[in-house]
Write an enzyme that holds these catalytic residues in place. Sequence first.
Site, mmCIF file in Angstrom:
data_model
loop_
_atom_site.group_PDB
_atom_site.id
_atom_site.type_symbol
_atom_site.label_atom_id
_atom_site.label_comp_id
_atom_site.label_asym_id
_atom_site.label_seq_id
_atom_site.Cartn_x
_atom_site.Cartn_y
_atom_site.Cartn_z
ATOM 1 N N ASP A 37 0.794 -1.242 0.000
ATOM 2 C CA ASP A 37 0.000 0.000 0.000
ATOM 3 C C ASP A 37 0.825 1.290 0.000
ATOM 4 O O ASP A 37 0.501 2.233 0.732
ATOM 5 C CB ASP A 37 -0.952 0.016 1.198
ATOM 6 C CG ASP A 37 -1.961 -1.122 1.170
ATOM 7 O OD1 ASP A 37 -1.968 -1.900 0.204
ATOM 8 O OD2 ASP A 37 -2.744 -1.238 2.126
ATOM 9 N N LYS A 41 -6.916 -4.974 -2.853
ATOM 10 C CA LYS A 41 -7.673 -5.484 -1.707
ATOM 11 C C LYS A 41 -8.628 -4.426 -1.187
ATOM 12 O O LYS A 41 -8.434 -3.232 -1.414
ATOM 13 C CB LYS A 41 -6.726 -5.949 -0.604
ATOM 14 C CG LYS A 41 -5.772 -4.883 -0.099
ATOM 15 C CD LYS A 41 -4.714 -5.470 0.807
ATOM 16 C CE LYS A 41 -3.783 -4.410 1.351
ATOM 17 N NZ LYS A 41 -4.424 -3.421 2.221
ATOM 18 N N CYS A 101 -1.828 -2.815 7.858
ATOM 19 C CA CYS A 101 -1.715 -3.708 6.702
ATOM 20 C C CYS A 101 -0.398 -4.488 6.667
ATOM 21 O O CYS A 101 -0.372 -5.646 6.249
ATOM 22 C CB CYS A 101 -1.917 -2.916 5.410
ATOM 23 S SG CYS A 101 -3.580 -2.208 5.302
#
Length: 241
Positions: A43, A141, A186
Amino acid sequence: MHDTHRRIFLQSAAALGLAGLSAPLFAAAKIKPGDKAALIVVDVQNCFVDGGTLPVKGGADVVPVINRLSTAFENIVLTQDWHTQGHASFASAHPGQKPFSSIKLGYGNQVLWPDHCVQGTEDAALHKDLKLPSAQLIIRKGYHKGVDSYSAFEEADRRTPTGLGGYLKQRGIKTIFVTGLATDFCVAWTALDARKAGFEAYVIEDATRAIDLNGSLAKAWKEMQAKGVKRIQSADIDISA
């Protein structure tokens, strides 16, 4: 080791200790990832750096570290948060709720975030300075509207796989090295799920940055350590050609 040599070694080590010398006798060997290792870049998107909708302090600082590390890896996977409009993890989807509060959803506790990383927006794009031309896969995701997805392996309902585990196993990957944003969400969930899936897992600490919401960073490191995730620095990786 012969007894005589062993005695000399122990006497020498004791002498160093008595002299107050703390330097190690041998330099620690650096880790050289091979073809059974993968770098996971979590990310590193516009939404999570300064100017984004959910900025992580110092988030952009991971970019040059990851770029440098990438030269040591034959296998690289990136992830992207890829939310729908009105996603269940957004505070705006729940009347009366504010960002960073928590509620119970059908799959458990959910931190509510500002709207971020909405599909197809510039906010959701990978950081422009991320240079990973040899990356083979991008896992998106959080695109199911009703469930969040921190981990690169499994959504927050703990039932829905992303497919990453199967991809890595089919390719013979045994070890993963996790970098990116954010350490306590994450990144940590990805590392923990990697261990659950049977991979050896490292988190490269200086290639991550944290949100640290109500002690979440210390809690994440404690959980990762308990599950056998190894905490290292980028300097521990051999990036020589």
